[in-house]
Design a protein around this motif. Structure first.
Motif, PDB file in Angstrom:
ATOM      1  N   VAL A  54      24.560  62.262 -23.875  1.00 12.76           N
ATOM      2  CA  VAL A  54      24.628  61.767 -25.258  1.00 12.76           C
ATOM      3  C   VAL A  54      23.204  61.715 -25.808  1.00 12.76           C
ATOM      4  O   VAL A  54      22.311  61.106 -25.209  1.00 12.76           O
ATOM      5  N   ILE A  55      23.023  62.402 -26.937  1.00  7.24           N
ATOM      6  CA  ILE A  55      21.693  62.503 -27.548  1.00  7.24           C
ATOM      7  C   ILE A  55      21.720  61.737 -28.867  1.00  7.24           C
ATOM      8  O   ILE A  55      22.712  61.774 -29.612  1.00  7.24           O
ATOM      9  N   ASP A  56      20.621  61.084 -29.154  1.00  4.18           N
ATOM     10  CA  ASP A  56      20.533  60.179 -30.306  1.00  4.18           C
ATOM     11  C   ASP A  56      20.380  60.976 -31.609  1.00  4.18           C
ATOM     12  O   ASP A  56      19.292  61.121 -32.151  1.00  4.18           O
ATOM     13  N   THR A  57      21.516  61.498 -32.090  1.00  4.94           N
ATOM     14  CA  THR A  57      21.567  62.293 -33.335  1.00  4.94           C
ATOM     15  C   THR A  57      22.796  61.824 -34.126  1.00  4.94           C
ATOM     16  O   THR A  57      23.524  60.935 -33.679  1.00  4.94           O
ATOM     17  N   SER A  58      23.060  62.487 -35.247  1.00  5.92           N
ATOM     18  CA  SER A  58      24.302  62.190 -35.982  1.00  5.92           C
ATOM     19  C   SER A  58      25.516  62.366 -35.086  1.00  5.92           C
ATOM     20  O   SER A  58      26.468  61.586 -35.140  1.00  5.92           O
TER      21      SER A  58
ATOM     22  N   THR B  42      18.747  78.180 -39.845  1.00 14.71           N
ATOM     23  CA  THR B  42      19.911  78.280 -40.730  1.00 14.71           C
ATOM     24  C   THR B  42      20.799  77.060 -40.544  1.00 14.71           C
ATOM     25  O   THR B  42      20.753  76.381 -39.520  1.00 14.71           O
ATOM     26  N   ASP B  43      21.605  76.819 -41.563  1.00 11.75           N
ATOM     27  CA  ASP B  43      22.622  75.757 -41.508  1.00 11.75           C
ATOM     28  C   ASP B  43      23.534  76.021 -42.696  1.00 11.75           C
ATOM     29  O   ASP B  43      23.301  76.968 -43.464  1.00 11.75           O
ATOM     30  N   LEU B  44      24.557  75.199 -42.879  1.00  7.64           N
ATOM     31  CA  LEU B  44      25.483  75.410 -44.002  1.00  7.64           C
ATOM     32  C   LEU B  44      24.721  75.408 -45.318  1.00  7.64           C
ATOM     33  O   LEU B  44      25.016  76.196 -46.214  1.00  7.64           O
TER      34      LEU B  44
ATOM     35  N   CYS C 184      39.720  68.360 -26.378  1.00  9.91           N
ATOM     36  CA  CYS C 184      39.518  69.560 -27.210  1.00  9.91           C
ATOM     37  C   CYS C 184      38.041  69.955 -27.218  1.00  9.91           C
ATOM     38  O   CYS C 184      37.706  71.144 -27.123  1.00  9.91           O
ATOM     39  N   TYR C 185      37.162  68.956 -27.332  1.00 17.27           N
ATOM     40  CA  TYR C 185      35.721  69.230 -27.256  1.00 17.27           C
ATOM     41  C   TYR C 185      35.366  69.768 -25.866  1.00 17.27           C
ATOM     42  O   TYR C 185      34.595  70.725 -25.746  1.00 17.27           O
ATOM     43  N   ASN C 186      35.956  69.185 -24.801  1.00 16.28           N
ATOM     44  CA  ASN C 186      35.740  69.689 -23.446  1.00 16.28           C
ATOM     45  C   ASN C 186      36.106  71.172 -23.364  1.00 16.28           C
ATOM     46  O   ASN C 186      35.363  71.982 -22.791  1.00 16.28           O
TER      47      ASN C 186
ATOM     48  N   ASN D  97      22.063  79.268 -30.201  1.00 11.70           N
ATOM     49  CA  ASN D  97      23.371  78.987 -30.786  1.00 11.70           C
ATOM     50  C   ASN D  97      23.610  77.486 -30.669  1.00 11.70           C
ATOM     51  O   ASN D  97      24.189  76.996 -29.691  1.00 11.70           O
ATOM     52  N   ASN D  98      23.122  76.757 -31.690  1.00 14.14           N
ATOM     53  CA  ASN D  98      23.106  75.289 -31.633  1.00 14.14           C
ATOM     54  C   ASN D  98      24.177  74.632 -32.496  1.00 14.14           C
ATOM     55  O   ASN D  98      24.658  73.550 -32.162  1.00 14.14           O
ATOM     56  N   ALA D  99      24.563  75.250 -33.622  1.00 14.53           N
ATOM     57  CA  ALA D  99      25.513  74.612 -34.547  1.00 14.53           C
ATOM     58  C   ALA D  99      26.759  74.189 -33.786  1.00 14.53           C
ATOM     59  O   ALA D  99      27.284  74.946 -32.961  1.00 14.53           O
TER      60      ALA D  99
HETATM   61  N1  LIG Z   1      24.252  64.874 -29.752  1.00 10.26           N
HETATM   62  C1  LIG Z   1      24.883  64.934 -28.594  1.00 10.26           C
HETATM   63  O1  LIG Z   1      25.169  63.901 -27.970  1.00 10.26           O
HETATM   64  C2  LIG Z   1      25.218  66.272 -27.972  1.00 10.26           C
HETATM   65  C3  LIG Z   1      25.595  66.279 -26.628  1.00 10.26           C
HETATM   66  C4  LIG Z   1      25.927  67.486 -26.038  1.00 10.26           C
HETATM   67  C5  LIG Z   1      25.883  68.668 -26.759  1.00 10.26           C
HETATM   68  N2  LIG Z   1      25.518  68.625 -28.069  1.00 10.26           N
HETATM   69  C6  LIG Z   1      25.543  69.893 -28.798  1.00 10.26           C
HETATM   70  O2  LIG Z   1      24.274  70.145 -29.343  1.00 10.26           O
HETATM   71  C7  LIG Z   1      24.405  70.840 -30.587  1.00 10.26           C
HETATM   72  C8  LIG Z   1      23.640  70.107 -31.683  1.00 10.26           C
HETATM   73  O3  LIG Z   1      24.090  68.769 -31.718  1.00 10.26           O
HETATM   74  P1  LIG Z   1      23.450  67.629 -32.645  1.00 10.26           P
HETATM   75  O4  LIG Z   1      23.602  66.374 -31.889  1.00 10.26           O
HETATM   76  O5  LIG Z   1      22.123  68.047 -33.138  1.00 10.26           O
HETATM   77  O6  LIG Z   1      24.540  67.639 -33.825  1.00 10.26           O
HETATM   78  P2  LIG Z   1      24.401  67.276 -35.391  1.00 10.26           P
HETATM   79  O7  LIG Z   1      25.778  66.959 -35.833  1.00 10.26           O
HETATM   80  O8  LIG Z   1      23.324  66.276 -35.600  1.00 10.26           O
HETATM   81  O9  LIG Z   1      23.918  68.661 -36.026  1.00 10.26           O
HETATM   82  C9  LIG Z   1      24.770  69.786 -35.985  1.00 10.26           C
HETATM   83  C10 LIG Z   1      24.354  70.740 -37.082  1.00 10.26           C
HETATM   84  O10 LIG Z   1      25.273  71.857 -37.053  1.00 10.26           O
HETATM   85  C11 LIG Z   1      25.552  72.197 -38.398  1.00 10.26           C
HETATM   86  N3  LIG Z   1      26.836  72.923 -38.497  1.00 10.26           N
HETATM   87  C12 LIG Z   1      28.080  72.449 -38.319  1.00 10.26           C
HETATM   88  N4  LIG Z   1      28.984  73.404 -38.575  1.00 10.26           N
HETATM   89  C13 LIG Z   1      28.282  74.516 -38.916  1.00 10.26           C
HETATM   90  C14 LIG Z   1      28.648  75.830 -39.297  1.00 10.26           C
HETATM   91  N5  LIG Z   1      29.945  76.203 -39.379  1.00 10.26           N
HETATM   92  N6  LIG Z   1      27.678  76.725 -39.569  1.00 10.26           N
HETATM   93  C15 LIG Z   1      26.371  76.359 -39.498  1.00 10.26           C
HETATM   94  N7  LIG Z   1      25.962  75.125 -39.161  1.00 10.26           N
HETATM   95  C16 LIG Z   1      26.913  74.215 -38.881  1.00 10.26           C
HETATM   96  C17 LIG Z   1      25.605  70.860 -39.146  1.00 10.26           C
HETATM   97  O11 LIG Z   1      25.468  71.044 -40.546  1.00 10.26           O
HETATM   98  C18 LIG Z   1      24.452  70.103 -38.496  1.00 10.26           C
HETATM   99  O12 LIG Z   1      23.237  70.291 -39.180  1.00 10.26           O
HETATM  100  C19 LIG Z   1      25.901  70.965 -30.845  1.00 10.26           C
HETATM  101  O13 LIG Z   1      26.371  72.227 -30.420  1.00 10.26           O
HETATM  102  C20 LIG Z   1      26.477  69.870 -29.989  1.00 10.26           C
HETATM  103  O14 LIG Z   1      27.827  70.094 -29.630  1.00 10.26           O
HETATM  104  C21 LIG Z   1      25.177  67.461 -28.689  1.00 10.26           C
END
Ligand SMILES: NC(=O)c1ccc[n+]([C@@H]2O[C@H](COP(=O)([O-])OP(=O)(O)OC[C@H]3O[C@@H](n4cnc5c(N)ncnc54)[C@H](O)[C@@H]3O)[C@@H](O)[C@H]2O)c1
Length: 257
Positions: free
Chosen positions: A185-189, A36-38, A152-154, A82-84
């Motif tokens: 830090v993970i290589d994503t958006s 699922t996602d938005l 705030c993120y912390n 619970n990833n979102a």
């Molecule tokens: N990338 C990093 O460096 C990193 C580091 C530590 C933790 N995290 C955590 O890992 C998880 C995934 O991170 P990512 O890097 O893949 O992020 P991302 O921004 O690439 O993807 C996040 C996804 O969550 C979705 N989302 C946002 N709000 C939403 C909502 N209200 N309902 C449903 N979906 C929603 C977005 O549409 C997006 O597809 C997050 O919880 C993030 O905080 C990421």
């Protein structure tokens, strides 16, 4: 034979990044995966032979509809990821209450609503597996240590860490395990947002900020989504059967020092 043959999983925020990699990894181990996602991640679901649905994790009604859908279309639930999540990096003095609330609605309330909604489904099938049912919450290294610009993120990811432990203790009698994952830090958006946030905060150029964000990792590079997906597969299955309420840190050594 996959490690997760016969299991049913839900991954939120699965359109991209860690969520998408996790959905692929769970499916590769034999799980039936709902994503699922938005906006519904239809292409990903088609690729992995799973199910897709649009869901806002901050909506109580959406969670009720999603669990009804899982029961009807997938046959239940064994693994909830619970990833979102959202990221925020800016000076505290410039941060609005609305930004704080939006961050906490997604990162904290979303995890609470999802875990609560899933309990009846998870409990129904948990007895089938030696490792029971599994909830995996995405916290962060930022849920373990603070950094300038991310208070705030912390706070939101620290809340996920301790919510996980309380839920783990409460749900253990039902054979539902609850663990948190703490990426570097993970290589994503979102990784790009970290780099851009650092550039804004420090005045570094984009390339220098990427070098600086990379350099905090003793292993010498950022993580890839697959690094986190591998940890989640481990927590999802029976190889982690004796782990609950624990913090799996996957941060290239950042918080080891
Ligand atoms: N990338 C990093 O460096 C990193 C580091 C530590 C933790 N995290 C955590 O890992 C998880 C995934 O991170 P990512 O890097 O893949 O992020 P991302 O921004 O690439 O993807 C996040 C996804 O969550 C979705 N989302 C946002 N709000 C939403 C909502 N209200 N309902 C449903 N979906 C929603 C977005 O549409 C997006 O597809 C997050 O919880 C993030 O905080 C990421």
């Amino acid at each position: 034979m996959g490690e997760l043959d016969g299991r049913i999983a839900l991954v939120t925020g699965a359109s991209r990044g860690i969520g998408a990699a996790t959905a692929r990894a769970l499916a590769a181990e034999g799980a039936k995966v709902a994503v699922t996602d938005l906006a519904a991640p239809e292409a990903l679901a088609a690729e992995i032979g799973g199910l897709a649905r649009a869901q806002d994790v901050t909506s109580e009604d959406d969670w009720a509809a999603t669990t009804d859908w899982l029961r009807a279309e997938a046959g239940g639930l064994d693994i909830l990821v619970n990833n979102a999540g959202l990221f925020l990096m800016k000076p505290l003095v410039e941060t609005t209450l609305a930004e704080w609330q939006r961050l906490h609605r997604v990162n904290v309330e979303g995890v609470f609503l999802g875990t609560r909604a899933a309990i009846p489904l998870l409990a129904e099938r948990a007895g089938q597996w030696s490792g029971g049912a599994s909830v995996i919450n995405l916290s962060s290294m930022a849920g373990l240590v603070g950094s300038a610009g991310t208070a705030c993120y912390n706070a939101s990811k620290g809340a996920v860490r301790l919510f996980t432990k309380g839920a783990a203790l409460e749900l253990a009698p039902q054979k539902i395990r609850v663990n948190s994952v703490h990426p570097g830090v993970i290589d994503t958006s979102m990784g790009d947002e970290v780099v851009n946030g650092l550039a804004g905060l420090t005045g570094l150029g984009a390339n220098e900020a990427r070098v600086a964000a990379t350099a905090i990792h003793p292993l010498g590079h950022m993580g890839q989504p697959q690094d986190i997906a591998n940890a989640i597969v481990f927590l999802a299955g029976d190889k982690s059967a004796f782990m609950t309420g624990s913090e799996l840190v996957v941060d290239g050594g950042v918080t080891a020092g």
